[in-house]
Write an enzyme that holds these catalytic residues in place. Structure first.
Site, PDB file in Angstrom:
ATOM      1  N   HIS A 230       0.862  -1.122  -0.116  1.00  0.00           N
ATOM      2  CA  HIS A 230      -0.089   0.035  -0.095  1.00  0.00           C
ATOM      3  C   HIS A 230       0.946   1.112   0.055  1.00  0.00           C
ATOM      4  O   HIS A 230       1.962   1.178   0.588  1.00  0.00           O
ATOM      5  CB  HIS A 230      -0.855  -0.060   1.191  1.00  0.00           C
ATOM      6  CG  HIS A 230      -1.582   1.354   1.403  1.00  0.00           C
ATOM      7  ND1 HIS A 230      -2.564   1.681   0.381  1.00  0.00           N
ATOM      8  CD2 HIS A 230      -1.874   2.228   2.452  1.00  0.00           C
ATOM      9  CE1 HIS A 230      -2.936   3.075   0.898  1.00  0.00           C
ATOM     10  NE2 HIS A 230      -2.479   3.299   2.183  1.00  0.00           N
TER      11      HIS A 230
ATOM     12  N   HIS B 110       0.945   5.978  -1.078  1.00  0.00           N
ATOM     13  CA  HIS B 110       0.151   7.119  -1.410  1.00  0.00           C
ATOM     14  C   HIS B 110       0.985   7.668  -2.603  1.00  0.00           C
ATOM     15  O   HIS B 110       1.174   8.865  -2.662  1.00  0.00           O
ATOM     16  CB  HIS B 110      -0.105   8.089  -0.311  1.00  0.00           C
ATOM     17  CG  HIS B 110      -0.975   7.694   0.849  1.00  0.00           C
ATOM     18  ND1 HIS B 110      -1.968   8.431   1.249  1.00  0.00           N
ATOM     19  CD2 HIS B 110      -1.020   6.575   1.511  1.00  0.00           C
ATOM     20  CE1 HIS B 110      -2.443   7.629   2.228  1.00  0.00           C
ATOM     21  NE2 HIS B 110      -2.062   6.684   2.407  1.00  0.00           N
TER      22      HIS B 110
ATOM     23  N   ASP C  11       0.690  -4.923 -20.101  1.00  0.00           N
ATOM     24  CA  ASP C  11       1.653  -6.167 -19.702  1.00  0.00           C
ATOM     25  C   ASP C  11       1.667  -6.743 -18.473  1.00  0.00           C
ATOM     26  O   ASP C  11       2.171  -7.660 -18.016  1.00  0.00           O
ATOM     27  CB  ASP C  11       3.014  -5.565 -20.014  1.00  0.00           C
ATOM     28  CG  ASP C  11       3.497  -5.500 -21.463  1.00  0.00           C
ATOM     29  OD1 ASP C  11       3.022  -6.016 -22.278  1.00  0.00           O
ATOM     30  OD2 ASP C  11       4.693  -4.617 -21.776  1.00  0.00           O
TER      31      ASP C  11
ATOM     32  N   HIS D  12      -8.680   7.409  -1.163  1.00  0.00           N
ATOM     33  CA  HIS D  12      -7.512   6.929  -0.525  1.00  0.00           C
ATOM     34  C   HIS D  12      -6.377   6.644  -1.357  1.00  0.00           C
ATOM     35  O   HIS D  12      -5.444   7.759  -1.348  1.00  0.00           O
ATOM     36  CB  HIS D  12      -7.842   5.756   0.316  1.00  0.00           C
ATOM     37  CG  HIS D  12      -7.309   5.218   1.480  1.00  0.00           C
ATOM     38  ND1 HIS D  12      -7.266   4.420   2.460  1.00  0.00           N
ATOM     39  CD2 HIS D  12      -5.628   5.482   1.201  1.00  0.00           C
ATOM     40  CE1 HIS D  12      -6.234   4.356   3.000  1.00  0.00           C
ATOM     41  NE2 HIS D  12      -5.399   4.731   2.601  1.00  0.00           N
TER      42      HIS D  12
ATOM     43  N   TYR E 157       8.086 -13.539 -23.476  1.00  0.00           N
ATOM     44  CA  TYR E 157       9.020 -12.456 -23.124  1.00  0.00           C
ATOM     45  C   TYR E 157       9.977 -13.028 -21.970  1.00  0.00           C
ATOM     46  O   TYR E 157       9.622 -13.962 -21.390  1.00  0.00           O
ATOM     47  CB  TYR E 157       7.936 -11.153 -22.556  1.00  0.00           C
ATOM     48  CG  TYR E 157       8.860 -10.224 -21.936  1.00  0.00           C
ATOM     49  CD1 TYR E 157       9.216  -9.177 -22.802  1.00  0.00           C
ATOM     50  CD2 TYR E 157       9.339 -10.279 -20.497  1.00  0.00           C
ATOM     51  CE1 TYR E 157       9.727  -7.964 -22.619  1.00  0.00           C
ATOM     52  CE2 TYR E 157      10.153  -9.131 -20.250  1.00  0.00           C
ATOM     53  CZ  TYR E 157      10.417  -8.225 -21.067  1.00  0.00           C
ATOM     54  OH  TYR E 157      11.060  -6.919 -20.887  1.00  0.00           O
TER      55      TYR E 157
END
Lengths: 229, 229, 229, 229
Positions: free
Chosen positions: A95, A97, A120, A168, A225
């Site tokens: 998580h 910001h 991708d 958020h 790839y």
């Protein structure tokens, strides 16, 4: 206890700083040991400069109780636990910001899949959750996990490993903490690119066939790839 | 005299450079010793490269006179003094011309509270002051303080520790010089995020309940973010 | 084999990182030995930190087969080969996902020539390719080369050494790998400048005569920029 | 010959790189010795990495002829000479392609004076020149100087020390090469701020009285910013 996982989670947290995804204490990474049912997560409100691998907190997946560690776990721990329970194939969660992904989350808009950089790594639009109800705010962090799980009904969480929590910010996940950080970097980059694309052309779209083509270059049985392993 | 506070104010000024909030001499930090009624502030127009802790200027809170120091205090000193007098709980003040916060100040718009990054540190919109009248420009820096104080009628300055001065730039404050710098960093970041959010969605809003929830995670008797002290 | 060219291609790949055009493995540079009919290119999915000059892969221009090297060549190799065959005067090719150029590619818009920074290096608008048809996606990378070549009908590829692949990102080329990287840097910069220009003034245009003047300052028999050689 | 001025001009050129105003060779600084009627300027197309103070070229103000130096002077030398002749109080000139100032120049718009950051250094809007006529393009660099001088009819070049050349980029000047670089940094910063301000509020304006107040804080007989000298 879980020294190797602590080291990985610690290093992944520092990588958030290296990739300019966090300032101060505004982010957290966790990792899970599925066999033992234990989650290792960053302590709450501790600065990245002073943090040590041994500060990582061990939490029980089932009960949310701290099993080892002197510090409080991240206040976002309940969100991580809900996701680990609902998404059994993920091994790490991030998580942040980060600026552009958070800006899209604030705007309450999914980041549309309009380019191969996005395709991708994320098959679908990166979805934004709905508004929480007043009731849900009582246990805010747990309910944050729940609104994410609800938003992923009909979306494959392995193929689209990230979400925007409305007003958020972003969460991403992956096979392990490193991979979750990788996906957080991608999400921030595609959030910035999409911002510019829609400024330049409000009607930007992408042919869905091209999405399939690019996603399958890197995922699934026909991926070609990179190097064979 | 006040060597410890001088050191803190000096270091906080250098942190403005570290956080990319100022170039050249475009910013200043002060701190206050409430018991002695003395304010320590950066000297005017001195470059951050050459500045020493001993260059900090000591000013009397009541009279504005220089009590110690060979250099002129920041030309913004009268603004700082007005705020220290009107806002008795603050211990440090920062002024910068950081890019995005200044851009909102130039635009003459409050930065709306549209995300938890904002709500974690600023309860309300970050308000923008009104135009000054011609009379007020005689003592420009003092009147800058006065228009800020007037703008905060009905706003809790502890819960919303920053302001945009119209056509000028941001000021922030906090419990001490460090905390004021922290809030200056947050203000610049939320100014940038809000710019992008409104470009992506001009109708961006945030549920006021979510503001309360996030603000109270970090402030007040039920705060639970971080480590117990 | 081709040690000197490998060293140049290797170094040019690292320059992409230095110029902030790539993160992770999101870019590749190749160079060609026209006499031998061999192309040297970055291996696929190898991180820039770990890459060595000896990891560069040698591919046959005519057949696309690997002639030397233990690693898979970049998955974009077929695109490079099509361009080397169609554009006989180029000696190096670069592909990146640089932020602003990719954003324009996602938007599906040519970058108009609106300034001398652009005109000094790219005579025309930097063109964006058309959508691929479903059939073309079978051999995606080869067809990417083909849609580029088709887009350059009527455009001088030496005078406009770059392209945007729709919903994907930029490719640039030049006399050698270094020059192709230079043009990639210019393309990213003019993409960013043009984004801002059109935000400030949607009706931005440039007098075509000024284009000619600036392009010919640096190119052709009457060029007078720089030092005589 | 003019070793001290060469050193200053050399250092000022490197400062363009330090302040992120130029990449590659995209900028130049000159300085003048008014008594001797000689201008010292960066050589054309030489990279900042390899440049030495002794590479600076000395040019005669009156004739434009090279008086000392083995390298060609900047191709923009005729522009500098026109400005030194028309603006007798300036001691240094800077030209860059800095991103935001160039974007405004491409857009063909003056940068309006909407904030004190601008008003502290530039009294008026930073003006953008008109389109050149076809005739003027014959001697492009000299005519660039002429369109600037024409644009400053009615504008005090000391109080507004910079200009945008339409579809090209910014020039700034000052009392010496250092001061001209300072003004180039300010111009880039106010160009970025103004871009964001007008995105946030298309109707952004500034009270002209506030312009006078801020400009006179730093300029003229009643200036009170900084330290007495």
């Amino acid at each position: 206890m879980l020294e190797e996982l602590k080291e990985k989670v610690f290093k992944a947290n520092l990588d958030l700083v290296k990739h300019n995804l966090v300032i101060f204490t505004w982010g957290n990474v966790s990792g899970i040991d599925r066999e033992k049912g234990l989650v290792v997560i960053k302590p709450s409100g501790v600065s990245y400069d002073e943090m040590k691998a041994s500060d990582m907190v061990v939490v029980d997946l089932a009960t949310g109780k701290v099993v080892e560690g002197d510090l409080n776990p991240s206040s976002d721990t309940p969100t991580h636990l809900v996701l680990y329970r609902a998404f059994p194939e993920i091994g790490g969660i991030v998580h942040t910001h980060s600026t552009y992904a958070t800006a899209w989350a604030q705007a309450g808009k999914d980041i549309p899949n309009i380019g191969t950089t996005h395709a991708d790594y994320f098959h679908d639009a990166i979805p934004c959750t709905k508004d929480m109800t007043e009731n849900q705010m009582g246990e805010y962090e747990k309910e944050t996990g729940n609104v994410i799980v609800e938003r992923f009904k009909g979306i494959n969480y392995v193929h689209t490993p990230g979400v925007l929590v409305k007003n958020h910010g972003p969460l991403s996940w992956g096979t392990d903490p490193d991979n979750a950080v990788y996906n957080a970097v991608v999400m921030e980059e595609v959030a910035k690119m999409a911002f510019v694309s829609f400024m330049v052309n409000p009607d930007t779209t992408m042919n869905p066939l091209l999405v399939e083509k690019h996603f399958s270059r890197k995922h699934g049985p026909n991926a070609y790839y990179g190097q064979k392993k």
